[in-house]
Enzyme design. Structure first.
Site, PDB file in Angstrom:
ATOM      1  CD  GLU A   1      -0.112   9.516   8.410  1.00 42.93           C
ATOM      2  OE1 GLU A   1      -0.317   8.797   9.415  1.00 42.93           O
ATOM      3  OE2 GLU A   1       0.156  10.735   8.504  1.00 42.93           O
ATOM      4  CD  GLU A   2       0.606  13.810   9.365  1.00 44.63           C
ATOM      5  OE1 GLU A   2      -0.354  13.556  10.109  1.00 44.63           O
ATOM      6  OE2 GLU A   2       1.787  13.631   9.708  1.00 44.63           O
TER       7      GLU A   2
ATOM      8  CG  HIS B   1       3.340  10.149   6.075  1.00 48.70           C
ATOM      9  ND1 HIS B   1       3.333  11.517   6.229  1.00 48.70           N
ATOM     10  CD2 HIS B   1       3.322   9.630   7.323  1.00 48.70           C
ATOM     11  CE1 HIS B   1       3.301  11.803   7.524  1.00 48.70           C
ATOM     12  NE2 HIS B   1       3.301  10.690   8.212  1.00 48.70           N
TER      13      HIS B   1
ATOM     14  CG  ASP C   1       1.138  13.756   3.985  1.00 49.76           C
ATOM     15  OD1 ASP C   1       1.629  12.610   4.033  1.00 49.76           O
ATOM     16  OD2 ASP C   1       0.081  14.070   4.579  1.00 49.76           O
TER      17      ASP C   1
ATOM     18  CG  HIS D   1       0.795  16.892  13.626  1.00 47.87           C
ATOM     19  ND1 HIS D   1      -0.316  16.069  13.674  1.00 47.87           N
ATOM     20  CD2 HIS D   1       1.705  16.239  12.871  1.00 47.87           C
ATOM     21  CE1 HIS D   1      -0.069  14.958  12.988  1.00 47.87           C
ATOM     22  NE2 HIS D   1       1.154  15.051  12.501  1.00 47.87           N
TER      23      HIS D   1
ATOM     24  CG  ASP E   1       4.420  12.794  11.644  1.00 45.77           C
ATOM     25  OD1 ASP E   1       4.488  11.899  10.794  1.00 45.77           O
ATOM     26  OD2 ASP E   1       3.379  13.066  12.272  1.00 45.77           O
TER      27      ASP E   1
END
Length: 479
Positions: free
Chosen positions: A144-145, A75, A77, A456, A114
């Site tokens: 996705e996040e 992904h 994002d 994150h 990520d």
């Protein structure tokens, strides 16, 4: 260029290109257009849909033209978070990439390894004229996040591949073969405003480790949103303080490391208010001494005694009471897989807008009925306290496949390269494999990736050596 001397050079070249483009969830037009331009510049077939998902198709290299296509997936994002002292505007500016040769990171912000490393691998493969590979169908999804919205909407009917390598794992040598399903729960609490005379204070929780709410939830790290609500409720027991606003977190799937509220404190209650905050800090520090030792709670005067617009005391108390009444963290461990979280939730975001406070939860479970029951529990508590709720972004779990040609092949290649077997594992975090498996009948998939730390969060790091190892392994699998 911070990464220009790192190996594999071709991978880190594209990774830094991506880092130079703002690409937090919901801010993806530029990076999606970049991927389209990349494909067109190389005369590759490309599809960009209304959700900004991008599919790029490349023919097999010489001698591999008639091989079965392989789908590579990640992904575009990232969870865009920054330290309070960082002056980067993550909506418009790229990241400040740093490296010591062992790790790469971004100064003052999350890195987006990520899942930027997946996109970089794919671009390096598509760009190469030397790497042997079968026909490739590269699927790069959006948002996705924040709920896998891109994967939910994408049309994969044009794909011919039945084997997919998802590159959204953060541990080299560990092959993910199944994962939890999840959902987002949004709650809203309205309040009536009134003017109250008092001193304006800012109450701030910070210093927490944060981290991914799937992978790190089992660590028992502090949730800044819950700690702040606890602090406020304790203070309301000590003095009739009134809530002006409460804000915390950046994404529902990131454990919030910081949160802040503004409150009005009657001048005669300031001492009691401060003592209450100090007492809560002492309690929380004791509870998190091992799991999250740097937690801090401060109260700072933000305005002299005056008239301030705020929530009615009863409404403000109801809101913070609701927050601390809601469950948080691990709810059940798996009886089938030792050490695996089965069911959890995370209050990732609190925000105040005008006359309402909104909560955003990420709910996860590998058992569908447990996921639904936890959603119902949240909904029941919210409505009991006078709030409203909605559920969105539901995604299915990814079930373990008993017979997998792809898994057998990837295990064999790994054993040949490293002389040991990879670790096959189920995870509590959500991956897009479940959603995409529903769109391609009989899809056989595995998730891999290089070592990353503290995704994150602003402490996120990507291992240079591991990124190189996974690159060599990926090329060997495709060969």
């Amino acid at each position: 260029m911070a990464y220009e001397n790192l190996q594999p050079k071709e991978v880190f070249h594209f990774f830094e290109e991506l880092c130079n483009i703002p690409h937090g969830s919901g801010n993806l037009q530029k990076i999606s257009d970049y991927l389209v331009s990349f494909a067109k510049d190389r005369n590759l077939e490309v599809i960009q849909d209304s959700e900004l998902n991008v599919i790029i198709k490349a023919p097999g290299s010489r001698g591999y033209e008639d091989k079965e296509p392989v789908i590579l997936q990640g992904h575009m994002d990232m969870v865009a978070v920054k330290e309070d002292s960082c002056d980067i505007d993550m909506l418009t500016e790229g990241l400040r990439c740093k490296t010591d040769g062992e790790y790469v990171w971004a100064e003052g912000t999350s890195l987006g390894g990520d899942d930027g490393i997946a996109v970089a691998y794919c671009l390096a493969l598509l760009d190469s004229k030397e790497i042997p590979h079968p026909p490739l169908e590269v699927v790069i999804t959006t948002n996705e996040e924040t709920g896998m919205f891109g994967a939910s909407a994408i049309d994969l009917s044009s794909l011919k591949g039945k084997k997919m390598i998802n590159i959204d794992n953060e541990e080299e040598g560990a092959f993910i073969t199944s994962c939890a399903g999840g959902a987002r729960v949004y709650s809203d609490f309205s309040f009536e405003k009134e003017n109250k005379t008092g001193v304006l204070y800012e109450v701030k929780v910070d210093g927490l480790l944060g981290g991914h709410s799937g992978e790190m939830i089992k660590c028992g790290r502090g949730n800044a949103n819950h700690i702040l609500a606890r602090t406020l409720l304790n203070a309301m027991d000590a003095a009739e303080i009134s809530l002006v606003s409460i804000e915390g977190g950046v994404a529902d799937n990131a454990i919030p490391s910081g949160a802040v509220a503004k409150v009005v404190v009657p001048a005669e209650n300031v001492v009691d208010f401060k003592e209450s905050v100090e007492q809560t800090l002492e309690e929380v520090k004791g509870e998190l001494e091992v799991k999250d030792p740097n937690v801090n709670i401060t109260c700072t005067e933000a305005g002299a005694e005056d008239n301030y617009s705020c929530a009615r005391f009863e409404d403000g108390r109801m809101i913070v009471s609701a927050i601390i009444s809601l469950p948080d963290g691990v709810q059940a461990m798996s009886a089938a897989v030792e050490g695996l979280v089965e069911t959890s939730l995370n209050l990732g975001i609190i925000k105040t807008e005008d006359s309402s406070v909104t909560l955003e939860h990420s709910v996860r479970s590998s058992v569908e009925s447990s996921k639904n029951m936890l959603i119902k529990k949240v909904a029941t508590i919210v409505t009991t306290f006078g709030g409203t709720y909605s559920v969105s972004g539901q995604y299915p779990g990814w079930k373990y496949r008993q017979h997998s040609e792809l898994r057998d092949h990837m295990v064999k290649v790994y054993e040949e390269m490293y002389g040991k077997s990879p670790r096959l594992m189920a995870i509590h975090a959500g991956l897009e494999c479940g959603l995409l498996s529903e769109k391609i009948k009989g899809l056989d998939c595995i998730s891999i990736g290089p070592d990353m730390q503290d995704i994150h969060s602003t402490k996120e790091k990507l291992s240079v050596k591991s990124a190189g190892n996974v690159w060599e392994y990926l090329k060997a699998v495709l060969k």
